[in-house]
Motif scaffolding. Structure first.
Motif: not given
Length: 331
Positions: A162, A178, A238-240, A242-243, A263, A267, A271, A275, A301
């Motif tokens: 990420l 990372r 965003t993380t969403e 990314n996944l 990550t 985080h 994450t 997911s 977080e």
């Protein structure tokens, strides 16, 4: 007997939740409830047994001192964060949390001595709300540690890294950690005869010269990873995303097996929760983070996880506040 049963029930739900899906947010809550019930059970069992009661009293004293010192520690961390990272809202979280705790303690100490029922009730209500938030925070913190230290550590078909912010076109230490963790996972699987693909995921911010994915890929190639095993995903913001985008890239290559996202350690659990929400089957592994960065980062977080269920937590706080007010009215 009753105290022991009250411990076993949430403990059973916790174990069942872990076995079903380690990414469930409710696992953290059941863990917290089980630990509270365990402490009550030990306190009950230790009434006539100094071998149990003395360690509990010592632990309680240490926890009390820690609670009193916590606001000062948060304030000190906030100052360090501002000096090293700048004055963004995220970097100010530990400072703001420290000030809020000091204000709450001061109001409680003053409020419960006042003759006015509404002032005393509000002081008790705010204390109960603070205890509720503290319970959730500690539960999530402990479960985040458990999640980060359990699960598979090898045998992956895809490794998703990420993105995080760049400094111009340079990979900063946070992001480098990372990438270094991803390289260790990659090389371990290569030594075992597997050929995992690394997906570096991250778009280009307004203050960045290149996309995060481009800088991350360059970082890995400069350290000897094969060009064909490093794939860029340079659209996510965003993380969403990314996944989701990274999993789609892996699927295009026919890699629908075991996937891990990398990550930083603070985080990891959020994450994993995201997911699960997207229906993605993957694991999350954390990389080290500078010590001074962790408190503010985990507070961020924690807030992000809380706002996922605003109605539930809002109602809980309202009930606790009303309960505090009701106690003084009844008395």
């Amino acid at each position: 007997m009753l105290a022991g049963l009250l411990f076993l029930i949430p403990a059973a739900f916790f174990v069942y939740g872990m076995a079903r899906d380690r990414r469930r947010l409710s696992n953290a809550v059941w863990l917290g409830i089980a630990l509270v019930m365990l402490l009550l059970f030990l306190a009950d069992a230790g009434q006539d047994n100094p071998l149990v009661s003395l360690p509990l009293l010592l632990a309680f004293a240490v926890a009390l001192v820690g609670l009193l010192l916590l606001p000062l520690a948060l304030l000190a961390n906030g100052v360090v964060m501002v000096r090293r990272e700048g004055r963004s809202l995220g970097n100010l979280l530990s400072l703001l949390a420290g000030l809020a705790l000091l204000a709450e303690m001061a109001y409680f100490a003053w409020g419960i001595t006042q003759p006015n029922d509404w002032i005393r009730g509000s002081a008790i209500g705010l204390f109960l709300v603070s205890a509720y938030i503290a319970f959730l925070f500690v539960s999530l913190l402990l479960y985040s540690v458990i999640y980060g230290r359990t699960g598979r550590r090898h045998g992956f078909d895809g490794i998703v890294v990420l993105g995080a912010g760049l400094i111009g076109d340079r990979v900063p230490k946070l992001l480098a950690n990372r990438l270094d963790r991803a390289m260790r996972l990659y090389r371990r699987d290569r030594e075992a005869g597997r050929t995992p693909v690394i997906v570096v995921s991250g778009g280009q911010g307004s203050d960045e010269k290149v996309s995060e994915a481009f800088a991350m890929r360059r970082y890995l190639l400069e350290r000897g990873l094969p060009d064909e095993d490093v794939v860029m995903e340079d659209q996510a913001t965003t993380t969403e995303e990314n996944l989701r985008y990274s999993k789609a890239l892996l699927a295009e290559r026919g890699l629908n097996g075991r996937v891990v996202a990398v990550t930083n350690n603070y985080h990891v659990f959020r994450t994993a929760v995201l997911s699960r929400k997207q229906g993605l089957r993957l694991q999350v592994i954390g990389a080290p983070t500078a010590w001074y960065f962790v408190p503010s980062a985990f507070l961020r977080e924690f807030v992000a996880l809380l706002v996922r269920n605003p109605v539930v937590h809002g109602l809980a706080c309202a009930v606790l506040m009303a309960g505090g007010l009701a106690l003084t009215q009844i008395g």
